[in-house]
Structures are given as C-alpha cells and as structure tokens.
Design an enzyme around this catalytic site. Structure first.
Site, PDB file in Angstrom:
ATOM      1  N   VAL A  11     -14.177  -1.708  -7.679  1.00 22.21           N
ATOM      2  CA  VAL A  11     -13.757  -2.564  -6.886  1.00 22.21           C
ATOM      3  C   VAL A  11     -15.553  -3.034  -6.441  1.00 22.21           C
ATOM      4  CG1 VAL A  11     -13.470  -2.896  -4.441  1.00 22.21           C
ATOM      5  CG2 VAL A  11     -11.887  -1.653  -5.815  1.00 22.21           C
ATOM      6  N   LYS A  99      -8.451   2.916   1.892  1.00 16.24           N
ATOM      7  CA  LYS A  99      -7.230   3.377   2.777  1.00 16.24           C
ATOM      8  C   LYS A  99      -7.150   4.634   3.256  1.00 16.24           C
ATOM      9  CE  LYS A  99      -7.005   2.868  -1.714  1.00 16.24           C
ATOM     10  NZ  LYS A  99      -6.417   2.357  -3.294  1.00 16.24           N
ATOM     11  N   VAL A 126      -4.705  -2.462   2.048  1.00 12.77           N
ATOM     12  CA  VAL A 126      -3.586  -2.664   1.606  1.00 12.77           C
ATOM     13  C   VAL A 126      -3.313  -3.950   0.834  1.00 12.77           C
ATOM     14  CG1 VAL A 126      -1.083  -2.825   2.603  1.00 12.77           C
ATOM     15  CG2 VAL A 126      -3.006  -1.676   3.837  1.00 12.77           C
ATOM     16  N   GLY A 128      -4.110  -4.756  -2.342  1.00 13.74           N
ATOM     17  CA  GLY A 128      -5.143  -5.500  -3.050  1.00 13.74           C
ATOM     18  C   GLY A 128      -5.365  -6.779  -2.618  1.00 13.74           C
ATOM     19  N   ILE A 130      -3.808  -9.220  -1.907  1.00  8.88           N
ATOM     20  CA  ILE A 130      -2.630  -9.895  -1.091  1.00  8.88           C
ATOM     21  C   ILE A 130      -3.214  -9.985   0.415  1.00  8.88           C
ATOM     22  CG2 ILE A 130      -0.328  -9.906  -0.107  1.00  8.88           C
ATOM     23  CD1 ILE A 130       0.489  -8.196  -2.350  1.00  8.88           C
ATOM     24  N   GLY A 181      -7.741   0.120 -14.739  1.00 13.47           N
ATOM     25  CA  GLY A 181      -8.386   0.339 -13.521  1.00 13.47           C
ATOM     26  C   GLY A 181      -7.524   0.246 -12.116  1.00 13.47           C
ATOM     27  N   GLU A 184      -6.122   5.678  -8.936  1.00 17.14           N
ATOM     28  CA  GLU A 184      -7.020   6.146  -7.935  1.00 17.14           C
ATOM     29  C   GLU A 184      -7.761   7.197  -8.866  1.00 17.14           C
ATOM     30  OE1 GLU A 184      -7.454   5.377  -4.401  1.00 17.14           O
ATOM     31  OE2 GLU A 184      -6.294   3.835  -5.473  1.00 17.14           O
ATOM     32  N   LYS A 199      -1.196   3.349   3.003  1.00 13.67           N
ATOM     33  CA  LYS A 199      -0.915   1.731   3.200  1.00 13.67           C
ATOM     34  C   LYS A 199       0.131   1.644   4.239  1.00 13.67           C
ATOM     35  CE  LYS A 199      -2.753   0.850  -1.148  1.00 13.67           C
ATOM     36  NZ  LYS A 199      -2.360   0.910  -2.584  1.00 13.67           N
ATOM     37  N   GLY A 297      -6.581  -3.376  -8.872  1.00 11.22           N
ATOM     38  CA  GLY A 297      -7.450  -4.109  -9.801  1.00 11.22           C
ATOM     39  C   GLY A 297      -8.502  -4.414  -9.296  1.00 11.22           C
TER      40      GLY A 297
HETATM   41  N1  HSE Z   1      -4.519   3.152  -6.885  1.00 10.72           N
HETATM   42  C1  HSE Z   1      -4.033   2.056  -6.044  1.00 10.72           C
HETATM   43  C2  HSE Z   1      -2.571   1.271  -6.431  1.00 10.72           C
HETATM   44  C3  HSE Z   1      -5.231   0.854  -5.778  1.00 10.72           C
HETATM   45  O1  HSE Z   1      -2.480   1.657  -7.519  1.00 10.72           O
HETATM   46  O2  HSE Z   1      -2.084   0.428  -5.780  1.00 10.72           O
HETATM   47  C4  HSE Z   1      -5.138  -0.199  -5.006  1.00 10.72           C
HETATM   48  O3  HSE Z   1      -4.938   0.298  -3.690  1.00 10.72           O
END
Ligand code: HSE
Length: 411
Positions: A11, A99, A126, A128, A130, A181, A184, A199, A297
């Site tokens: 990120v 988060k 929360v 990504g 969006i 990617g 976590e 989240k 992502g």
């Molecule tokens: N590991 C998290 C997911 C990353 O897959 O949603 C984004 O928060």
C-alpha cells in the site's frame, strides 16, 4: 503542506506512486502545494526514484514542524499506534489504511485528533478503494442506519470465488491471493475472519456512534468450507460468502457477527466476486444502498489513502461527523441468544432423520451430485444459535459426524 509516509510495502509504495502520478490534479483539488518529504521504512530501497526521501528514524517525522500530514500504512498495532498517537499529539493529521489500529483504538485516536484540532482519517481501512467511510458519515448523515452487511475481505472472497467457479483448492487459491498482494502479512487474519471483523467493527462504530471492539464480535472464518458445501449451496440456489454484519437492536445494543453464509443467487452480495467487496447499508430514509468495488490491492487502497490526504490538506479543523464515543465492551448482545437459519451436513448411517426433526423441526433436504449414501444435508428454519449448537451436540452424541454447519442469510 509536507507529508510523511510511514511504510513502503504494497500500500505504501502505491500511495507514493498514485501521489506523484496525479500530482497536478491533487494540487488543484486540495488548493495546496503538497509534497512527500519522508518515507519511513526499516528496509533499504536503493533503486527507488524516491531514495532520497527514505528515513529509518520516526523522530525525524515527529519533530519536524513542516510535516502536517502523516500517512500510516505500516499495518499492525505496534508501533503504528504509538507513532500515530505521537503525531496527533504534535498537531499533525494522520491518514491510515490500518484497520487493526482503527478497530482497536479508533475512539481514542479520534478523540485525540479533536483535542488537537487535526484529523484522523481512515477511508482505506474498509473496502479498499470503495468510498464507504465518508459516505456513511456525510452522504448518509440524514439517515438512522439500522443494519450493515458486507463482503469485507477481498482475499477470502477471491478464494471462495475460485472454489465456486474453478473448483480450485483452498490452499492454491490462498497462494494466488498472496501473490497478487491481497492477503495480510499473516493471512490467518483473512481466512479466520479477523480482518472482516475489524472492518465491521469500524463500520458499526461509525454508524451507531459507539466503539464496538473486535473481541465483542463472534467471528468464524472460511477454513472449514469444502467443495461439497459449495455444491450444496449451489443446489440450494446460492453461493457461500464470508459476511460481516451488524444490526441495531432496541435498547441501544447491537447484534454483530462475521461468518460464512449461504446467500441466495438473487442477492446483490452473491454476485460480488474475486477481490471485490460489497457493502449493504440500510438507512431509514434511503432504504438499502450498496457499495461495490475492489476491496484490496495496491492501487485501489492507495486511491483511498491519497484522497484522505487531499481532504486532510483542505481541512480547517477536525471533522465533526467522523466521530464515535468509546464503548463499554457491552454494546454487542450475546450472539448465542440471536436466531439464525442453518445449513447442516451430516455423515451417519441412518442420517438421523427422526432426531433431526425432533431437534430442528421441519427441514429442507439438499442434494448434490456424487452424494454418498450416508451423507445428509438440509436447511433448518429459524432457530436460536444456542439451540442449534445444542442440537449438533446431540446429533454427535447419537453417532452422527457433523461435516458442515453454515448460516443461511437473507440479504
Ligand atoms: N487482506 C485484506 C483483504 C486487505 O483481503 O481484504 C484489504 O484490507
């Protein structure tokens, strides 16, 4: 306006990339000359075009009065929490995608930001890419939110989609999600449901005004989902998704849970596939509003972080609406006292038909191709969680093997 970015992983590197790629339009939108002065990371990046900005010592950021905005994209609770707290106390706004941090310390850090007349923004924490945090506290401000339900984890949704559409094994799909990617650093947080739990805690805290902590939310992951369960869900007319959900109850409590669930094929959430997230928000004035987009992502998440940086640069004081009170640890009702509908899969010689009827009432049998003679699957009516658990124990005591138990939801 000088910015420091703490963390140069997936990120963090995306934040720097998006920031310089859209530098001119960001300057125009914020009305401020902005630049990234420091990038904090313990690793060396000798080939990076931004190598002159790298530092390893957090105190340079903390003590530099030129730094007005700090982006925290390191993840984890420590030292992220300590650094964020120190920055807010020094009057610097903080933008984070973390988060775990917001779910554990959100009320405290929002309070600290207000005390110092700066902002603590976390749109990327929360969904990504969006937009969901800002719509919740600004665009939907005229509503009382009664319920939120969503596919909140991209990795598990990617894995389930691969299992449903390509019959891919759980392990292979997880490996692919890691390569892309999405996962976590420790993917247990994805597959065991903790990431989705964090989240839903952030969303429900913001929507209902009181901090709900992850420890209060019953959480189940997807590690026990099999291709057989996927087949039964298909024969029932739906798919299996990992759903985080919360509902406002009378008397100020909320019900909240994260678990895999059968979702009917007609549901808007059923067609949310791959790394996409979908979040349904039920408002008293709007009815249902659904947010959809890439939930994980590098660039989608960076997009949300950089947008927060622009908002922080424009702001003249703390946000009043991005706000919630500390919780007392008793905001969430006892999940075992809530009702649900269950899909249950059993292995037993006689399939325990009579006992099933006695324990669960009239059930709807399900079938799949290749179903062994000694396997039974069915969907119950509404039943208390604690009664369902007791029923399963009685079935086990009578010699049945419980091969699967998944909630059935109606979103
Ligand atoms: N590991 C998290 C997911 C990353 O897959 O949603 C984004 O928060």
């Amino acid at each position: 306006m000088k910015i420091a970015v703490m963390g140069h992983g997936v990120v963090g590197s995306g934040v720097v990339e998006v920031f310089y790629q859209h530098y001119e339009s960001l300057t125009r939108k914020s009305g401020k000359e902005m630049d990234i002065k420091y990038i904090l990371d313990l690793r060396d990046f000798p080939d990076s075009p931004y190598r002159d900005k790298f530092i390893k010592d957090f105190s340079l950021i903390e003590n530099d009065p030129e730094i007005g905005i700090v982006v925290e994209v390191m993840g984890g609770l420590h030292p992220a929490y300590d650094y964020v707290k120190a920055c807010l106390e020094k009057g610097k706004s903080v933008v984070t995608s973390n988060k775990e941090l917001v779910a554990a310390k959100g009320a405290e850090l929002l309070h600290l930001a207000r005390e110092h007349n700066v902002n603590f923004f976390f749109e990327a924490s929360v969904g990504g890419g969006i937009p969901i945090i800002r719509p919740l506290h600004l665009c939907l401000a005229a509503n009382e939110i009664s319920e939120i339900a969503g596919i909140l984890n991209g990795t598990t949704n990617f894995i389930l989609t691969k299992m449903i559409r390509e019959q891919m094994s759980f392990a292979d799909a997880l490996k692919l999600a890691q390569e892309l990617g999405y996962a976590e650093r420790n993917p247990a947080a994805d597959v065991e449901g903790q990431d989705a739990c964090r989240k839903i805690c952030i969303l429900v805290s913001l929507a209902f005004g009181r901090h709900v902590y992850p420890e209060e939310v019953h959480t189940e992951g997807i590690t026990r989902i099999t291709l057989e369960d996927v087949a039964y869900a298909g024969s029932w007319g739906g798919v299996i998704k990992l759903i985080g959900r919360a509902k406002r109850l009378e008397g100020g409590k909320v019900s909240a849970m994260v678990s895999p669930a059968f979702i009917h094929a007609g549901s808007q959430l059923a067609s949310v596939d791959d790394v996409f997230n979908g979040i349904l928000v039920r408002g008293d004035a709007t009815g249902d509003v659904v947010f959809y987009g890439k939930g994980a992502g590098k660039l989608p998440t960076a997009s949300a972080v950089v947008a927060d940086v622009v908002e922080a640069a424009k702001a003249t004081g703390s946000s009043r609406s991005l706000n919630w009170e500390d919780g007392d640890g008793h905001t969430v009702c006892d999940w075992q006292e809530t009702v649900s509908v269950f899909y249950i899969r059993l292995k037993s010689a006689a399939c325990q038909k009579e006992l099933v009827k006695q324990l669960f009432g009239e059930v709807k049998p399900l079938h799949r191709d290749g179903q062994p003679q000694d396997e039974a699957a069915f969907v119950t009516g509404e039943i208390l969680e604690k009664d369902a658990a007791a029923g399963l124990e009685q079935l086990k005591a009578a010699g049945a093997e419980v091969l699967g138990c998944i909630r059935v939801l109606d979103y």
